[in-house]
Design an enzyme around this catalytic site. Structure first.
Site, PDB file in Angstrom:
ATOM      1  N   PHE A 108       0.364   4.284   0.932  1.00  0.00           N
ATOM      2  CA  PHE A 108       0.315   5.089   2.161  1.00  0.00           C
ATOM      3  C   PHE A 108       1.222   4.465   3.229  1.00  0.00           C
ATOM      4  CE2 PHE A 108      -3.838   5.608   0.038  1.00  0.00           C
ATOM      5  CZ  PHE A 108      -3.823   6.979  -0.153  1.00  0.00           C
ATOM      6  N   CYS A 109       1.237   3.136   3.249  1.00  0.00           N
ATOM      7  CA  CYS A 109       2.074   2.426   4.237  1.00  0.00           C
ATOM      8  C   CYS A 109       3.549   2.587   3.877  1.00  0.00           C
ATOM      9  CB  CYS A 109       1.712   0.937   4.283  1.00  0.00           C
ATOM     10  SG  CYS A 109      -0.052   0.663   4.576  1.00  0.00           S
ATOM     11  N   CYS A 139       0.849  -1.202   0.000  1.00  0.00           N
ATOM     12  CA  CYS A 139       0.000   0.000   0.000  1.00  0.00           C
ATOM     13  C   CYS A 139       0.884   1.251   0.000  1.00  0.00           C
ATOM     14  CB  CYS A 139      -0.914  -0.061   1.232  1.00  0.00           C
ATOM     15  SG  CYS A 139      -1.314   1.526   1.966  1.00  0.00           S
TER      16      CYS A 139
HETATM   17  N1  LIG Z   1      -5.836   8.789   3.920  1.00  0.00           N
HETATM   18  C1  LIG Z   1      -5.393   7.486   4.327  1.00  0.00           C
HETATM   19  C2  LIG Z   1      -5.734   6.484   3.229  1.00  0.00           C
HETATM   20  C3  LIG Z   1      -5.434   5.052   3.661  1.00  0.00           C
HETATM   21  C4  LIG Z   1      -6.038   4.044   2.705  1.00  0.00           C
HETATM   22  O1  LIG Z   1      -6.873   4.377   1.842  1.00  0.00           O
HETATM   23  N2  LIG Z   1      -5.608   2.801   2.888  1.00  0.00           N
HETATM   24  C5  LIG Z   1      -6.152   1.724   2.092  1.00  0.00           C
HETATM   25  C6  LIG Z   1      -5.019   0.768   1.744  1.00  0.00           C
HETATM   26  S1  LIG Z   1      -3.993   1.411   0.460  1.00  0.00           S
HETATM   27  C7  LIG Z   1      -7.125   0.905   2.916  1.00  0.00           C
HETATM   28  O2  LIG Z   1      -6.837   0.533   4.014  1.00  0.00           O
HETATM   29  N3  LIG Z   1      -8.285   0.616   2.354  1.00  0.00           N
HETATM   30  C8  LIG Z   1      -9.179  -0.281   3.005  1.00  0.00           C
HETATM   31  C9  LIG Z   1     -10.575   0.111   2.844  1.00  0.00           C
HETATM   32  O3  LIG Z   1     -10.821   1.169   2.291  1.00  0.00           O
HETATM   33  O4  LIG Z   1     -11.419  -0.628   3.315  1.00  0.00           O
HETATM   34  C10 LIG Z   1      -3.902   7.519   4.612  1.00  0.00           C
HETATM   35  O5  LIG Z   1      -3.215   8.433   4.155  1.00  0.00           O
HETATM   36  O6  LIG Z   1      -3.422   6.657   5.373  1.00  0.00           O
END
Ligand SMILES: N[C@@H](CCC(=O)N[C@@H](CS)C(=O)NCC(=O)O)C(=O)O
Length: 370
Positions: free
Chosen positions: A104-105, A102
């Site tokens: 963001f990670c 990911c």
């Molecule tokens: N704004 C957040 C976005 C995080 C995000 O969208 N993470 C995704 C993974 S790339 C997620 O966990 N999605 C799971 C979901 O939406 O259920 C950040 O910067 O951490």
């Protein structure tokens, strides 16, 4: 804001993302004494007058001394910059809940590695997500930090701003710092409840530290602007690019399944169905973000914008060392490593020197810490 991971029922389909690189120490000299040995080479291979030889010797020695001293001072500066002035820092423990692929990670890991902060990783299964059952916030990354007390930090940019603020603050513990980034619930275009965070690009500094971290007001503004650009724009170019064609989508999912935490059936399902689904989702993202038919053009244009903002007179946007914007751009781009989109970007833009400098800088800091 659309994420780079998309939910399809119980399934989360993510953009192919970062290969987590273990930055292994590399052999190499720590001293840059370029001048050393020059007189001997000259004397051995060429006939040179003694005045010229002396001159070369003095020049070489001076240059060697200059580079060695400069390197030493840079290290001292780095150590001073990393020093956390509170006793609680010694007890700080960090756990990162993530999907390895990911963006963001990856951004958060780039930040933690740059600061040589040790942390544990908990890889979350993207189907069941039971590793983050404890959390009301259902996305990753999540960082659990513990110094005096345990605190959960959500959202990559909040994590980065809060941990940075904690490192530089003289008195505040992590819980106090995190309270400066309150959550606000709102609804997105589809009426779905989403969490946003106040001040998320703002590093909290005490007055006396302001100049040390940001020599000018513009430097701080610039860092914030480009961190936001990464979240609002750059990150949305990843999925359409890595799932651009059915072949690229399959290649991306092969990598995601290999690196992520999937059961055997889930992995098989993710690879083939995920690739097909994401190929179509990426087309939807393309129209949502008004991208070109040829999405590579948007990627190249974004890279050109970033490089123009860094300019030619400084190695990083942060000057001689990366700032939080450099780390964010690097963290997001490296999730494409090993994929066609990454190779195309390297060939068709001028990003390579900056990208390699970023890799080297983070690696060097980790070596110093060892
Ligand atoms: N704004 C957040 C976005 C995080 C995000 O969208 N993470 C995704 C993974 S790339 C997620 O966990 N999605 C799971 C979901 O939406 O259920 C950040 O910067 O951490």
């Amino acid at each position: 804001m659309a994420a780079s991971c998309v939910r399809a029922g119980r399934f989360v389909i993510c953009s192919r993302v970062c290969r987590w690189q273990v930055l292994a120490p590399q052999p190499g000299s720590r001293f840059y004494g370029h001048g050393r040995g020059l007189p001997e080479k000259l004397a051995g291979g060429l006939k040179v007058g003694s005045t010229a030889l002396n001159f070369a010797f003095v020049l070489g020695g001076t240059l060697g001394l200059y580079h060695t001293l400069r390197h030493y001072l840079q290290q001292q500066h780095h150590q001073a910059e990393q020093q956390c002035p509170k006793s609680s820092c010694a007890r700080l423990s960090l756990t990162l809940y993530q999907y390895k692929t990911c963006p963001f990670c990856s951004k958060v890991r780039a930040f933690l590695d740059f600061h040589s902060l040790p942390y544990e990783i908990v890889e979350v299964n993207p189907v069941l997500r039971k590793e983050i059952k404890f959390s009301g916030y259902r996305k990753v990354p999540i960082l659990i930090g513990e110094d005096d007390e345990k605190v959960q930090i959500n959202d990559s940019s909040v994590i980065i701003s809060a941990v940075k603020s904690y490192l530089v603050s003289r008195h505040k513990n992590l819980t106090q710092v995190v309270s400066y980034y309150p959550e606000m619930k709102s609804k997105d275009e589809q009426g779905k409840e989403v969490a946003e965070y106040n001040n998320k690009y703002w590093v909290m500094l005490e007055d006396q530290d302001e100049k040390r971290y940001y020599p000018t007001k513009e430097a701080r503004k610039e860092e914030m602007k480009w961190r936001k650009w990464v979240d609002d724009w750059l990150v949305h170019l990843i999925s359409p690019n890595v799932y651009r064609t059915p072949r690229e989508a399959l290649e991306s999912f092969h990598y995601i399944v290999q690196e992520g935490k999937f059961g055997t059936f889930e992995g098989f399902f993710a690879k083939y169905f995920g690739a097909v689904a994401m190929f179509f989702v990426s087309k939807r993202l393309k129209s949502r973000h008004n991208l070109h038919d040829d999405v590579r053009q948007d990627l190249y244009k974004a890279i050109d914008q970033w490089l123009a903002a860094v300019g030619e007179h400084r190695p990083f946007m942060g000057g001689n060392s990366p700032n939080l914007a450099d780390l964010a751009v690097y963290g997001v781009l490296r999730v494409m490593e090993g994929l066609e989109a990454f190779d195309d970007m390297m060939v068709n833009t001028k990003i390579k020197p900056w990208y390699r400098r970023m890799e080297k800088d983070i690696q060097k800091r980790q070596e110093v810490e060892q």
